[in-house]
Enzyme design. Structure first.
Site, PDB file in Angstrom:
ATOM      1  N   HIS B 272      52.129  18.564   6.313  1.00 18.43           N
ATOM      2  CA  HIS B 272      52.229  17.444   7.247  1.00 18.43           C
ATOM      3  C   HIS B 272      51.145  17.548   8.316  1.00 18.43           C
ATOM      4  O   HIS B 272      50.965  18.607   8.905  1.00 18.43           O
ATOM      5  CB  HIS B 272      53.609  17.459   7.914  1.00 18.43           C
ATOM      6  CG  HIS B 272      53.969  16.175   8.570  1.00 18.43           C
ATOM      7  ND1 HIS B 272      53.294  15.695   9.669  1.00 18.43           N
ATOM      8  CD2 HIS B 272      54.913  15.258   8.276  1.00 18.43           C
ATOM      9  CE1 HIS B 272      53.823  14.530  10.025  1.00 18.43           C
ATOM     10  NE2 HIS B 272      54.806  14.245   9.194  1.00 18.43           N
ATOM     11  N   ARG B 336      49.851  11.352   4.426  1.00 17.19           N
ATOM     12  CA  ARG B 336      49.826  12.694   5.006  1.00 17.19           C
ATOM     13  C   ARG B 336      48.805  13.623   4.385  1.00 17.19           C
ATOM     14  O   ARG B 336      48.119  14.363   5.085  1.00 17.19           O
ATOM     15  CB  ARG B 336      51.213  13.303   4.847  1.00 17.19           C
ATOM     16  CG  ARG B 336      52.202  12.554   5.680  1.00 17.19           C
ATOM     17  CD  ARG B 336      53.590  12.991   5.403  1.00 17.19           C
ATOM     18  NE  ARG B 336      54.462  12.266   6.327  1.00 17.19           N
ATOM     19  CZ  ARG B 336      55.781  12.397   6.346  1.00 17.19           C
ATOM     20  NH1 ARG B 336      56.388  13.203   5.495  1.00 17.19           N
ATOM     21  NH2 ARG B 336      56.480  11.736   7.217  1.00 17.19           N
TER      22      ARG B 336
END
Ligand SMILES: Cc1cc2nc3c(=O)[nH]c(=O)nc-3n(C[C@H](O)[C@H](O)[C@H](O)COP(=O)(O)OP(=O)(O)OC[C@H]3O[C@@H](n4cnc5c(N)ncnc54)[C@H](O)[C@@H]3O)c2cc1C
Ligand code: FES
Lengths: 256, 643
Positions: B272, B336
């Site tokens: 992330h 992401r």
């Protein structure tokens, strides 16, 4: 950062199991970085204990982000320690000073028996929830979500109450070990929303009855719970619960 | 060379046009009559979004359910930590969303490595999830008129994300938990908290139960049933440092794998982009700053290499908003994997900021100037507060420093369209399965998947299995039950018997280092081979030198952790093998050897357009690869572009 950290004296409650009487042990920890979280400080202590061949200190934790409600320490007599609206896992060592003594205990309440060291059994909260902390709706095909309009203000207030993380700090902080802040948060959330209205009376009666059965104490309005709550749950929820409860006792058949 | 099974894996995708597949399947599935349902028992392991919703829904139908979790309450499952939101193709904002578009975005976001039919079903039921949650009293954010509010998430150009402040996972989980507790109250669910599943029980090749260890006193128990539904979450903690809760593990899934369940695409890991950077070697976990922040925050680094000035002292003209520069169409809202790699690229090139230079800025200055601090506070207050707590810096005043961190695992146990693994009777839901996100998951889609699986898929498909297999019960004295129990007990004794010098935590950290350095954001054949060797060596260290304190008969967190690390040490090798065999880059799997001239992932659809299901052959032995070919009939295979 060797040599620059703090020296701490930790006075920690050790108890082998529920039957054991338990006692404080003293540990000295040096080189504690101010950037560590409180639980990371305990991790470091535990690594040292293991090296010394001693059993590590048991404490509950999981998310370490202040949301799961698993961590639960009494720090210098304050539930979750000195910071407002902060769980133990989010407390940082910069809040302490070199040379401090820190007393660490489990939540203390009859309804939260100790399992080991700093770990307690909070199953009573789940049992209270199972008596009414829900809207009775089965999985299926409910109406389109936007057919239920909720004024923003009500939605926001319901959310304020729903933010409870179920950690039990309110019980630990209360001299009577009352669980009313916890119960009132759920009761409020649901009675503020149209979805919760049909079962409003029954819910509050059943949840309060279970709370009493679990052995939680009664509320004497000292507001220590609100001060200790890491999720900022307000005692106004208790007032709302009391209103709902009175109304349920007076108006509903269940209360007769 | 990888050993490949001859037969391909069959996902048992229903016939018919994509819009009708789920209806077609539902009409084929056998039913259990209402009166007979109470004669069946279902075990649900895990009570996160997937497990709590499944357990509640199955109990409502009339099945007898036993539900297990390792925390002290089902309300504490890791789903509680999800911040940003949940997607649904409601098209409330009237901005052009549809089931088709959510489906398309998810397939594309997954870099064409997901099963189309599953993703379509996910989009189809997404709207019902929101309806269900609202009916339960989940306090989603609302507009002044009382209607539900939406926001945008990465990888999408429409606003389809529903949210409850920065605590969406908490509110959805509490909704599912309340449905579960209602069934506990009614006696249809028996809840077993502080229990760890330590083995799967198979009888005649069919999943018939589990072995558990009571974490409060170490007691083992066997539980038999007609089906086992595994909802035990993801395995990101194989990296030690991740945004996952400390207890997240691969144990339940891995034990099923060792009993024959195929593990699919273990190497697909989501890193992330917006997490708080590592600050010291005592660090125990990493904290996510929700992707929703990228709606208002702008990501930048200084234009000059090694520029150590404070953010405020770097004039606008000397800032490089590199996502906006490289991806003008999506800007800060790229998926992401793309955002993470771009951050790593800037830091590796010497443009990183902060003391470690392993960070980039996420700046709210413009948003605060535009909307006012109060608006930003209302949207992200709890996240800003969390950031301030952890870093001692006020993000209203100075930009956040962020860096990518391990966050989610797209891989998991292989399941067919009915969410059944290749072991009949073993169903796998939520993050624990592999099915819907391909090689990269879009934000706000995991909550959606967990609840879709639990509320809307499993109630149908479990019944079919029951109807086909009958009501016969398995006794706890059955030899296969006893054998699983004894094996599980033996494993604990073995760990306690090592009595070495290395702490469990130190071994886990070392494993994390290997994984992050060699199996992390960029992978090479050489690195992966050496990672596999390092992992084998570390496994030896564990079994010769681990030191676990205490006994097996008490509440012993050290022993709990040791069991999980032992499984991670076996699993990690499969992870590296999978990453090595996949000679392409796709989504979260980036092989340095396979990139385009402008450093984007280069897929190889000719050779790798399949899901890789690995079959266990013994610890340290080469697993056998089963391929499920993936067909893209609806969304034609194209190179992903967010430019
Ligand atoms: C910080 C963070 C933020 C996120 N934000 C978002 C977001 O905004 N939107 C989104 O869509 N997704 C988000 N995600 C991802 C999403 O939260 C998870 O993928 C999802 O909640 C997983 O749900 P689950 O039910 O599959 O598993 P979990 O919620 O992880 O539940 C696992 C359950 O299994 C149990 N369990 C595990 N192992 C065992 C065992 N051996 N024995 C017994 N029980 C066991 C646990 O006790 C638990 O009950 C986020 C994730 C993180 C880490
Ligand atoms: S560990 Fe989850 S709230 Fe502290």
């Amino acid at each position: 950062m060797s040599g620059q950290g703090m020296e701490l004296k930790l006075q920690i409650w050790r108890q082998a199991n529920a039957e054991d009487k338990g006692r404080f042990h003293i540990y000295h920890l040096s080189d504690v970085s101010p950037h560590m979280s409180f639980l990371e400080m305990l991790d470091v202590l535990n690594e040292q204990l293991i090296t010394l061949g001693e059993e590590p200190v048991a404490f509950d934790h999981d998310c370490r982000e202040g949301i799961c409600g698993m961590c639960s320490l009494m720090i210098n007599g304050q539930a979750h320690g000195p910071d407002k609206e902060t769980t133990t896992c989010q407390l940082h060592m910069r809040r302490f000073s070199d040379g401090d003594t820190i007393v660490i205990e489990p939540w203390r309440a009859k309804a939260f028996p100790v399992i080991r060291d700093l770990v307690v059994d909070r199953g009573s909260f789940d049992r209270i929830m199972s008596k009414g902390g829900f809207v009775s709706v089965n999985t299926g095909n409910p109406a389109d979500a936007n057919t239920i309009l909720v004024p923003k203000q009500d939605a926001d207030r319901a959310m304020d109450a729903a933010a409870c993380i179920g950690c039990g700090a309110c019980v630990a902080a209360c001299k009577n070990a009352s669980a009313l802040l916890f119960v009132s948060a759920k009761v409020s959330q649901l009675s503020l929303l149209p979805q919760g209205k049909p079962e409003k009376a029954q819910r509050v009666l059943n949840m309060v009855a279970q709370m009493d059965e679990e052995g939680f104490g009664s509320c004497t309005n000292t507001s220590e719970c609100e001060a200790a709550c890491p999720a900022g749950i307000s005692v106004s929820n208790i007032a709302r619960l009391n209103r709902d409860y009175m109304c349920a006792m007076l108006c509903s058949e269940e209360g007769m | 060379m990888v050993q490949v099974a001859e037969a391909t894996l069959d996902g048992r995708i229903p016939d018919g046009p994509i819009e009708q597949k789920w209806d077609n399947r539902k009409s084929e599935l056998k039913l259990v009559s209402p009166n007979n349902k109470r004669k069946y028992e279902v075990i649900v392991v895990g009570t996160g979004l997937a497990g709590a919703s499944a357990a509640a829904s199955l109990a409502e139908l009339g099945y007898n359910v036993k539900a297990f979790c390792f925390q002290d309450s089902p309300r504490r499952a890791h789903s509680i930590a999800a911040q940003g939101g949940i997607n649904a193709a409601k098209n409330y904002p009237n901005d052009g969303d549809s089931i088709w578009r959510l489906f398309y975005d998810t397939v594309k976001g997954g870099d064409y490595r997901a099963r189309e039919a599953n993703v379509y079903r996910l989009s189809q039921v997404s709207g019902s999830i929101i309806d269900q949650c609202v009916a339960q009293g989940v306090p989603f954010a609302r507009e002044y008129g009382g209607l539900l509010a939406n926001r945008t998430f990465g990888g999408a150009q429409v606003s389809r994300t529903f949210y409850a402040r920065g605590q969406t996972g908490q509110q959805l989980l509490l909704g599912a938990y309340s449905a579960l507790m209602r069934q506990v109250g009614s006696g249809k669910v028996k809840m077993y908290p502080r229990q760890e599943m330590v083995d799967l029980i198979k009888v005649d090749g069919v999943a018939r139960g589990i072995v558990t260890r009571d974490l409060t006193n170490g007691k083992f128990e066997t539980h038999t049933a007609h089906a086992v539904v595994l909802c035990t979450g993801g395995y990101g903690n194989v990296f030690y440092l991740s945004t996952n809760a400390k207890g997240c593990n691969v144990t339940a899934a891995w034990r099923c794998h060792k009993r024959g369940a195929l593990f699919a695409n273990p190497c697909y890991t989501q890193i992330h982009p917006t997490c708080i950077p590592v600050s010291g070697d005592y660090q125990s976990k990493l904290t996510l700053m929700s992707e929703s922040l990228r709606n208002d925050g702008r990501v930048w680094v200084p234009k000059a290499e090694g520029d150590a000035r404070r953010a405020a002292d770097i004039p606008e003209g000397e800032r490089d908003y590199y996502l906006e520069r490289r991806y003008p169409a999506f800007g800060n809202m790229v998926p992401r994997d793309v955002a993470s790699r771009a951050a790593k690229e800037r830091c590796d090139a010497g443009f990183g900021v902060g003391a470690t230079q392993q960070a980039v800025f996420l700046d709210f200055k413009h948003a605060i100037a535009r909307d006012g601090e109060a608006t930003i506070r209302a949207k992200y207050g709890n996240l800003f507060h969390m950031y301030h707590k952890i870093t001692d810096e006020d993000p209203y005043q100075v930009p956040m420093r962020i860096y990518p961190a391990v966050h989610y695992t797209m891989g998991g146990l292989w399941v067919d369209y009915n969410l059944q693994s290749n072991v009949p009777g073993l169903f796998v839901l939520g993050e624990a399965n592999f099915s819907d996100h391909g090689a990269n998951r879009l934000g706000a889609s995991a909550l959606m998947q967990g609840l879709a699986d639990g509320y809307f898929v499993i109630p149908y498909t479990v019944g079919d299995h029951m109807a086909r297999h009958g009501q016969e019960k398995v006794s706890n004295d059955h030899p296969e039950v006893r054998a699983s129990l004894e094996e599980a007990q033996g494993r604990v004794s073995k760990i306690l018997g090592v009595a070495g010098f290395r702490s469990v935590d130190s071994i886990h950290r070392e494993l994390g280092q290997i994984m992050w350095n060699k199996v992390g954001m960029s992978r090479t054949a050489g690195g992966l081979k050496s990672a596999a060797e390092d992992i084998q060596a570390l496994r030896e260290v564990f079994w010769n030198d681990v030191k676990v304190m205490g006994t097996g008969e008490s509440f012993n967190q050290n022993l709990e952790h040791a069991g999980r690390v032992a499984d991670f040490l076996e699993f990690a090798e499969l992870f590296a093998i999978d990453a090595l065999h996949r000679e392409e880059s796709c989504g979260g799997h980036f092989r340095d050897e396979h990139q385009t001239d402008d450093n984007e992932a280069r897929r190889d659809d000719e050779n790798f357009c399949y899901a890789a299901g690995w079959e266990f052959q013994g610890v340290g032995n080469e697993p056998v690869l089963h391929k499920e070919p993936l067909d893209f009939n609806e969304v034609p295979l194209t190179t992903r572009s967010y430019k």
